[in-house]
Design a protein around this motif. Structure first.
Motif, short mmCIF file in Angstrom:
data_model
loop_
_atom_site.label_atom_id
_atom_site.label_comp_id
_atom_site.label_asym_id
_atom_site.label_seq_id
_atom_site.Cartn_x
_atom_site.Cartn_y
_atom_site.Cartn_z
N THR A 1 38.40 32.98 -49.20
CA THR A 1 39.78 34.11 -49.41
C THR A 1 39.66 33.30 -50.84
N PRO A 2 40.04 34.59 -51.91
CA PRO A 2 39.75 34.41 -52.70
C PRO A 2 41.71 33.58 -53.06
N VAL A 3 41.60 32.92 -53.84
CA VAL A 3 43.09 31.95 -54.45
C VAL A 3 44.46 33.30 -54.56
N ILE A 4 43.92 34.28 -55.41
CA ILE A 4 44.92 35.52 -55.21
C ILE A 4 45.68 36.17 -54.15
N GLU A 5 44.21 36.13 -53.47
CA GLU A 5 44.90 36.68 -52.01
C GLU A 5 45.38 36.06 -50.67
N ALA A 6 45.46 34.59 -51.06
CA ALA A 6 45.72 33.94 -49.96
C ALA A 6 47.29 33.76 -50.81
N VAL A 7 47.41 33.56 -51.67
CA VAL A 7 48.93 33.24 -52.38
C VAL A 7 49.65 34.50 -52.54
N ASP A 8 48.94 36.05 -52.02
CA ASP A 8 49.54 37.35 -51.70
C ASP A 8 50.09 37.43 -50.42
N ALA A 9 49.24 36.86 -49.93
CA ALA A 9 49.52 36.88 -48.19
C ALA A 9 51.00 36.27 -47.98
#
Length: 665
Positions: free
Chosen positions: A255-263
């Protein structure tokens, strides 16, 4: 067949033990320091089994410090030895990592050899790959990779010891970053992405949720929930023909870090990232944000300089260098071995809110860290009704965290005792008093018991409640709805306060917090029974406040917006509505206890009250529009209706719900 588990009281360990108890037969021997026996006993009560047998020892001692007579007695009996005890902490120093991860593994091998176990299962980590760039599969181990921290180095060394020195068949399991349970959210410490949750909470509490944010691509991460890891280890350990192999317990799709943070931003209700600056698409590797971040914050001198700043927001500087992986972990062998088992890594978006909720309710220490709250709550006895779930449960945890003594009241004794055990496990104190608050005589008995057994009754939180969402036309033959709602929400609360008032008068102090509803101010349709009962309690409290203020007894009415609790779960249209979390609601309760204002309201609730006063006819027309848009629930109607009609109005419903955030529709 019997099992031996090190690290059984740890996070992954206790979930693995649960898997063994559920799916396997035989005794489960668990290594336990003498000082940790009470913790293990609490877990045994939770597991409700006598198959778990403690074996006193210590990871730092030869053969784990297990008594020689015990080893002689059980030699040849243990089929599987699972070694999970280790330090899983990027911030631990070299000496601690060496003692636990390296020496502990060597001592485990000594015990495995002495017992003659048939299979040794070593839980390693993807950290053995260090900062290897590219694809790292399960056949790879010593590829000359750089090991950037004591944790990476000692996990690599521990696995090497197993591979080269084990005299019994072995298997190795390399989990990625392990997060909480995907169904319950359960987690026992702040680690990995959890370090960043306080920052997300600050963003949520200070910025509007609709504010778009732009992020920076800093690479990929790999998160796996603990239930997947435990289930996979149990399954893989019992498959024949896999000795001498390693398994990657990772998400096959990083998972891209930015997508994990966004979740997690979405789960928290914080502003979300609408786009990111695409480093990999625009810049050479050395200039990409991920490379620059790792290069700068990986420097020990920079870490030492940054730590005082980053620690203020709960993020150790050492962690910043490991927010993403330069490695792609291949897991083809593991996927083949798990095929057909039903065991797989769930999508992060599907359980991010569950992880966030657990952290917010159980691991967020902001209440206990606030000296103002601690001063107000230390040693105070706080009677909390409806304490077995939702707002009441989280309020009890926060009160205990700040040094208060929650007095837990609800019908379900088992749930209250589980909550009490959790509070005591964390060093707090709580009292359990089961009571059906719709039974007035039972309330009288409860009050007599509390006054007799407690040294003081400092605060009463009237949180228990019943909500009914049903239009008047569907209530014409259901007068009992009104009676039941008034019985619990009004009569029960009044009876409880009146029963405890004599003690408060004698003390010359006391505070009552009523968890009321924004509906008292906004008067939404379909809630006539519920809102009337809350309004009655509000009015009663307002009247008696003037009579009791001279006795030191005060009241706070919290006009609570819509909260994501089990009480609203039956109304499925609320699933997509903006709500506050039980932890946010509990924060309001704690504020009411500490500050003792007469009311706690939301801006929208106040606007609703003003609208009813200044423009009642217009307000009723707006509410009638909402009445037409939001249908009665299937449960309220008692029969199915066309789902197509409901679906066609979903956009209108969501629009109104977002404009009038927190109102019960």
């Amino acid at each position: 067949m019997s099992y031996f588990v090190t690290g059984a009281t740890g996070f992954i360990g206790r979930h693995l033990v649960r898997e063994l108890l559920d799916h396997r037969e035989g005794e489960v021997f668990v290594l336990c320091r003498a000082s940790s026996l009470p913790r293990l006993e609490a877990l045994r009560r939770r597991w409700r089994t006598d198959r778990v047998v403690p074996v006193v020892g210590d990871l730092t001692e030869p053969t784990l410090g297990v008594d020689e007579a015990w080893v002689a007695e059980h030699a040849g009996e243990v089929e599987h030895l699972f070694h999970l005890a280790a330090i899983y902490d990027m911030t631990a120093d070299d000496a601690a990592n060496e003692a636990m991860n390296v020496d502990g593994t060597r001592h485990t091998l000594e015990l495995a050899h002495a017992l003659g176990v048939r299979h040794l299962h070593h839980v390693s980590s993807v950290a053995v790959a260090g900062d290897f760039r590219g694809r790292f599969d399960e056949t790879m181990f010593d590829e000359g990779q750089h090991l950037p921290s004591p944790y990476h180095r000692t996990k690599h060394e521990a696995e090497r010891i197993v591979r080269e020195e084990a005299e019994v068949p072995w298997r190795v399991y390399r989990p990625a970053i392990v997060v909480g349970h995907s169904e319950t959210g359960e987690m026992d410490k702040v680690d990995g992405p959890y370090y960043f949750f306080p920052l997300l909470k600050t963003l949520r509490d200070t910025l509007p949720g609709w504010l778009p944010m732009v992020g920076v691509d800093i690479g990929d991460t790999n998160l796996v929930p603990v239930d997947y890891v435990a289930s996979a280890i149990d399954h893989l350990a019992h498959l024949p023909g896999h000795d001498g192999e390693a398994f990657h317990l990772v998400d096959p799709q990083p998972t891209p870090v930015i997508e994990a943070v966004d979740a997690f931003c979405a789960a928290a209700g914080a502003p979300r990232f609408v786009t990111s600056l695409d480093g990999p698409g625009l810049l050479p590797r050395v200039l990409r944000p991920a490379s620059l971040l790792a290069g700068v914050v990986g420097n020990p001198v920079v870490q030492k300089a940054l730590d005082p700043l980053t620690s203020r927001i709960g993020i150790p500087a050492e962690v910043l260098a490991h927010t993403s992986f330069p490695t792609v972990f291949a897991s083809r062998r593991t996927e083949r071995a798990l095929a057909g088992s039903g065991i797989g890594v769930p999508d992060l978006e599907g359980y991010a809110r569950t992880l966030w909720s657990w952290w917010e309710e159980h691991l967020d220490t902001s209440t206990g860290d606030d000296p103002r709250i601690r001063s107000a709550l230390r040693g105070k006895h706080v009677v909390i009704t409806g304490a077995s779930s939702g707002i009441g449960e989280v309020t009890a945890l926060k009160v205990a965290q700040a040094g208060g003594v929650p007095v837990l009241v609800a019908r379900g004794k088992d749930k209250l005792e589980d909550l009490q055990a959790l509070i005591e496990l964390r060093g707090g104190t709580a009292h359990v008093h089961p009571c059906d608050l719709s039974d007035l005589e039972a309330i009288d008995e409860l009050c007599a018991t509390l006054v007799t057994e407690l040294p003081s009754v400092d605060v009463v939180v009237n949180n228990a409640g019943r909500s009914i969402r049903r239009s008047l036309k569907l209530s014409e033959d259901r007068f009992h709805d009104f009676e039941r709602t008034m019985q619990l929400n009004y009569f029960g609360a009044v009876r409880l306060v009146m029963g405890l008032l004599p003690a408060m008068r004698r003390q010359k102090r006391g505070h009552v917090v009523n968890v009321s509803s924004i509906g008292v101010q906004t008067n939404p349709p379909r809630f006539s029974a519920y809102v009337a009962s809350k309004s009655a309690l509000d009015s009663w409290s307002n009247v008696v406040s003037s009579e009791l203020v001279g006795d030191g007894v005060t009241f706070t009415n919290i006009h609570m917006p819509l909260v994501r609790t089990p009480m609203i779960a039956p109304t499925k249209l609320y699933d997509k509505f903006p709500t506050i979390s039980p932890a946010q609601a509990a924060d309001l309760v704690v504020e009411a206890i500490v500050e003792r204002p007469h009311e706690i309201n939301t801006l929208l609730g106040n606007a609703g009250a003003v609208a009813h006063t200044l423009a009642p006819r217009t307000t009723f027309r707006v509410l009638n529009l909402a009445y037409q848009v939001f249908p009665d629930s299937t449960a309220a109607k008692g029969r199915d209706r066309s789902e197509g009609q409901a679906a066609s109005r979903e956009s209108e419903q969501l629009m109104l719900a977002r404009v009038f955030k927190g109102v019960h529709w």
